[in-house]
Design a protein around this motif. Structure first.
Motif, mmCIF file in Angstrom:
data_model
loop_
_atom_site.group_PDB
_atom_site.id
_atom_site.type_symbol
_atom_site.label_atom_id
_atom_site.label_comp_id
_atom_site.label_asym_id
_atom_site.label_seq_id
_atom_site.Cartn_x
_atom_site.Cartn_y
_atom_site.Cartn_z
ATOM 1 N N ILE A 192 0.853 -1.182 0.000
ATOM 2 C CA ILE A 192 0.000 0.000 0.000
ATOM 3 C C ILE A 192 0.893 1.237 0.000
ATOM 4 N N GLY A 193 0.525 2.225 -0.815
ATOM 5 C CA GLY A 193 1.411 3.357 -1.044
ATOM 6 C C GLY A 193 1.199 4.536 -0.135
ATOM 7 N N SER A 194 0.155 4.508 0.689
ATOM 8 C CA SER A 194 -0.097 5.649 1.560
ATOM 9 C C SER A 194 -0.445 5.157 2.956
ATOM 10 N N VAL A 205 3.763 2.442 6.846
ATOM 11 C CA VAL A 205 4.122 3.460 5.856
ATOM 12 C C VAL A 205 4.641 4.721 6.545
ATOM 13 N N ALA A 206 4.018 5.105 7.652
ATOM 14 C CA ALA A 206 4.461 6.299 8.387
ATOM 15 C C ALA A 206 5.905 6.150 8.852
ATOM 16 N N SER A 240 0.784 10.000 2.767
ATOM 17 C CA SER A 240 2.112 9.469 3.112
ATOM 18 C C SER A 240 3.187 10.538 3.134
ATOM 19 N N ASN A 241 3.168 11.470 2.167
ATOM 20 C CA ASN A 241 4.206 12.506 2.208
ATOM 21 C C ASN A 241 3.962 13.440 3.385
ATOM 22 N N GLY A 315 -5.816 9.021 5.357
ATOM 23 C CA GLY A 315 -5.325 8.044 6.314
ATOM 24 C C GLY A 315 -5.857 8.331 7.712
ATOM 25 N N PRO A 316 -6.089 7.281 8.512
ATOM 26 C CA PRO A 316 -6.635 7.473 9.865
ATOM 27 C C PRO A 316 -5.743 8.313 10.768
#
Length: 397
Positions: A192-194, A205-206, A240-241, A315-316
């Motif tokens: 998953i990308g984000s 991811v974080a 994500s960024n 995102g949550p």
């Protein structure tokens, strides 16, 4: 790997998050939940990951002091140059990390979703490097508007699977990728990308993207004598960024964190992706968060000129940061993002991704003191968007 924001044992950030997945995926998700932290904390993993970030990805990325933007906006404006990463965006940080993790979980095949194509390119890159089969799910519309990235993925040996349902964009690509994972849960890892999806993906991811804020602190200290800026700005789609840029500043009361959503043609136009402005709490792609939906819970198709922000939820972690007022979420329009793209291109010789341009555009809506230190996360470069920009400008003439 030290963390500043962690979910509880069930994967929740306050009331947001969790793992709402089909029974067929329980084993996969449980395996990830039980093993991911010990694997990525191991010295063997970190040695390989950090070596690849340095020698393959090209980290650390520069923190560039922009004299021209600083003069224009009356503050000390710095750009975190994630656009200079190998493959042209921050997405490679997470892709390398997750494919390394998948290999340690003995997975044979990688699948991923992509909108703007940057995550797809990054995942295809990591799979080519590390020798894993790769299939990328991408909305039919995004395949058309992000052709350069499609060509790059194919060149590196990835297979492209079009998503032809719904809006034929990022949400639908994610749906198709999840269906594919259900069909082959044993040998497949879904990258998953984000910071979306079921626990542990947002945290996973974080952590991989937290390298961005980690570097900002070191670089600001070197350049200004103080590691904490007054403001950090980042665009917000899945997030994500933004979480990468915010991560190590979340508990610092000096630094104001500002996430900029895609306002599309206007928040109330019916063609927008401004989730916090319009969203209600619900479940999308395995986690509870804010999403744009009708009164009876049907997801509203989002719109943004930037393919990477064209998502009906966030995102949550970002829902939690918004509700706890640890971050401020705002929006800018397609037109404002285009103007910011033109301004940076002509004033700095840097063509930003349309996603990143949303963060740049918000500078004009802020009031600064001359001594304010402002970091804008330039999350990607705009080569992929030239066709979209040209088409938009032609239509406006």
């Amino acid at each position: 790997m030290k963390t500043r924001i962690k979910p509880d044992e069930n994967g929740f950030y306050g009331e947001f998050g969790g793992a709402f997945v089909p029974e067929m995926l329980y084993n996969n998700v449980n395996e990830l939940q039980n093993k991911y932290q010990s694997i990525i904390d191991s010295k063997e993993f970190q040695d390989e990951f950090q070596a690849l970030l340095k020698d393959y990805v090209g980290r650390p990325t520069p923190l560039y002091f922009s004299k021209n933007l600083s003069a224009q906006f009356g503050a000390q404006i710095y750009l975190k140059r994630e656009d200079l990463n190998h493959t042209g965006a921050h997405k490679i940080n997470n892709a390398i990390g997750q494919v390394l993790l998948a290999k340690r979980l003995n997975k044979k095949r990688i699948i991923a979703e992509t909108g703007a194509g940057q995550h797809g390119v990054a995942t295809a890159t990591a799979c080519a490097l590390l020798g894993l089969d790769c299939t990328i799910y991408m909305g039919e519309i995004d395949i058309q508007r992000q052709k350069p990235n499609v060509d790059r993925m194919l060149l590196m040996g990835a297979k492209i699977q079009p998503a032809t349902s719904g809006s034929k964009t990022l949400k639908d690509a994610t749906n198709e990728a999840i269906r594919a994972w259900i069909k082959d849960p044993v040998d497949t890892h879904y990258v998953i990308g984000s910071v979306v999806g079921p626990h542990p993906y947002p945290d996973l991811v974080a952590q991989f993207q937290s390298i961005i804020s980690q570097e900002i602190k070191v670089q600001l200290k070197e350049q200004t004598g103080n590691e904490n800026p007054d403001y950090v700005l980042a665009c917000l789609g899945g997030g994500s960024n933004a979480i990468g840029a915010f991560y190590h500043f979340i508990d610092n009361k000096k630094t104001k964190l500002i996430a900029i959503e895609a306002g599309g043609e206007g928040v109330n136009s019916g063609k927008t992706a401004a989730t916090i402005a319009l969203g209600k709490k619900g479940i999308i792609h395995g986690s509870k968060t804010y999403l744009i939906q009708t009164n009876d819970g049907q997801i509203v198709e989002p719109h943004s000129i930037s393919a990477g922000l064209d998502y009906p939820g966030i995102g949550p972690i970002h829902s939690y940061l918004n509700d706890t007022k640890k971050a401020t979420v705002v929006s800018v329009t397609d037109a404002e993002a285009i103007q910011a793209t033109l301004d940076l291109s002509r004033k700095e010789g840097i063509i930003p991704a349309l996603e990143s341009a949303h963060a740049l555009a918000y500078l004009s809506k802020m009031t600064f003191n001359l001594e304010d230190v402002v970091v804008v996360n330039l999350s990607g470069r705009g080569d992929k968007d030239l066709g979209t920009i040209q088409k938009y400008m032609n239509n406006e003439q």
